[in-house]
Design a protein around this motif. Structure first.
Motif: not given
Lengths: 237, 237
Positions: B6-19
């Motif tokens: 999916a284009p995005e998991g949970t917001p936390a997940d996407r934040r994590r992925q970004k880091v």
DNA sequence: ATATCTTGTGAACACTGTTCACTTTGTGAA
DNA sequence: TTCACAAAGTGAACAGTGTTCACAAGATAT
């Protein structure tokens, strides 16, 4: 002043040489088994019962010490190839053995060989900008090893085995690259030679010989394809 | 439940992925320029304004991080070879390009390529004793790259270009070894291609092409020696 | 015997990868 | 909203590394 009545320098000199050699011997012992990661100055010092800083009285740096190990190995490699190939009579055998001996000797001391080619030259290194003169290169250890290949190619061209239209130096580079690659692949993936589908299997020696043959075929004169390939195809287990 | 791609998991997940990605990006930046010696966890942490220990919340070890860099590079190498060689029509061009693209892509990121083949496998490593199954190997990144070569050889045998008596897998290994060797020699000795006596000089590209030709000739069917060698012999300066 | 040069040392410096107790922060449930 | 629990992030510390340096002990030369 040099009052050297002794066969080799003053007693102090010989004493010094002895310690130096013991350091090198210990380093060789450790490096051959565990490579650079296992060779630390402190461990080396332990092994020869000296303090770590003592080693710096004999070698400027760890790098310098390693350089000496690698150089000694390359000297051995050079002699080995020279000796073995000189002992053979037919050109075909000699040429093939050139490659096989190189590879076999290289993988005998995998850490040495890999370390000798581990550094990545920076393109902006000032030392790299100045083109290495051919005369200088041919003087170095690697250069002399390479010279063997050039001579081999030239001999093959003279006797009609190899394509005479090839530049001997360029062709020799190709041979070196091909041999180098096999040596390093075998070092990195020991099962490389044997890995095959359908249960087929080739011993390492057989594969090295096969590779040498392929290389020779690549240089061979048009219409002069020797057919010794098949003999090692059936060595399965 | 995981929403797969999916284009995005949970917001936390996407934040994590970004880091995580920023760590990888910084690592890539430093590693490409200075290699493993220049890449330290502390420096990496500095570069992305985190503490060193934070990185261990995203990667188990430096080794693991490096593995990801190398894997991404090999993926690129694989795609590159696949794409370029698929775009060509004649088999000869395609086969040659297979080798040249491999080599050129490899030396584009010398530290990545060299690091991917830097480890020396210990012969007493238990993981090394178990023979790698063909099925497993062909699944790995290197395995898939290798598969391209095997297919290439088989195609060449089918259309009569290559010697049909050769085992495709064994021949492909030979091609790989030869390409690998050239790539590493060029990485270790950048002036390798140009180094020559008598003022003769070959550009790097020309030499890679020459080497590819030599390899193809090594596999070629008896009495079917193409003669494209000469075209690159006169590129001196 | 004295002055000098060589060998060898232990402590320290500036790094490295990695771990761990700790605090802060974010999130999902009551 | 409040509470609790997990995740994210931290600084200090551990065990290494190569290397340097002031200093002591030894050999050597005058």
């Amino acid at each position: 002043m040099d009052t050297d009545y002794a066969p080799e320098g003053t007693p102090a000199d010989r004493r010094r040489q002895k310690v130096r050699d013991s350091i090198l011997a210990a380093a060789e012992r450790v490096f051959a088994r565990e490579g650079e990661s296992g060779l630390s100055i402190r461990r080396l010092a332990d092994e020869i019962d000296y303090s770590p800083s003592a080693i710096y009285k004999y070698f400027g740096s760890k790098e310098e010490l390693l350089e000496e190990l690698k150089d000694a190995f390359f000297k051995r490699l050079l002699i080995q190839v020279d000796r073995v190939s000189a002992a053979l009579t037919t050109f075909d055998e000699r040429a093939r053995t050139c490659v096989t001996t190189y590879v076999e000797t290289a993988i005998e001391r995998p850490h040495h060989y890999a370390a000798a080619f581990s550094s990545v030259a920076a393109e902006d290194d000032p030392a790299e900008r100045v083109p290495v003169s051919w005369e200088d290169f041919i003087q170095s250890r690697k250069g002399r090893a390479f010279k063997i290949l050039v001579d081999m190619v030239e001999e093959g061209q003279a006797n009609g085995t190899f394509d005479a239209s090839l530049s001997p130096v360029v062709a020799a580079k190709s041979v070196w690259a091909a041999s180098h690659g096999l040596a390093l692949l075998l070092i990195h993936i020991p099962k490389f030679a044997g890995m095959q589908p359908c249960g087929g299997n080739l011993s390492r020696e057989a594969f090295v010989a096969f590779h040498a043959d392929i290389i020779m075929r690549g240089l061979s004169a048009p219409g002069r394809l020797s057919a010794p390939l098949e003999r090692m195809e059936q060595s399965n287990d």
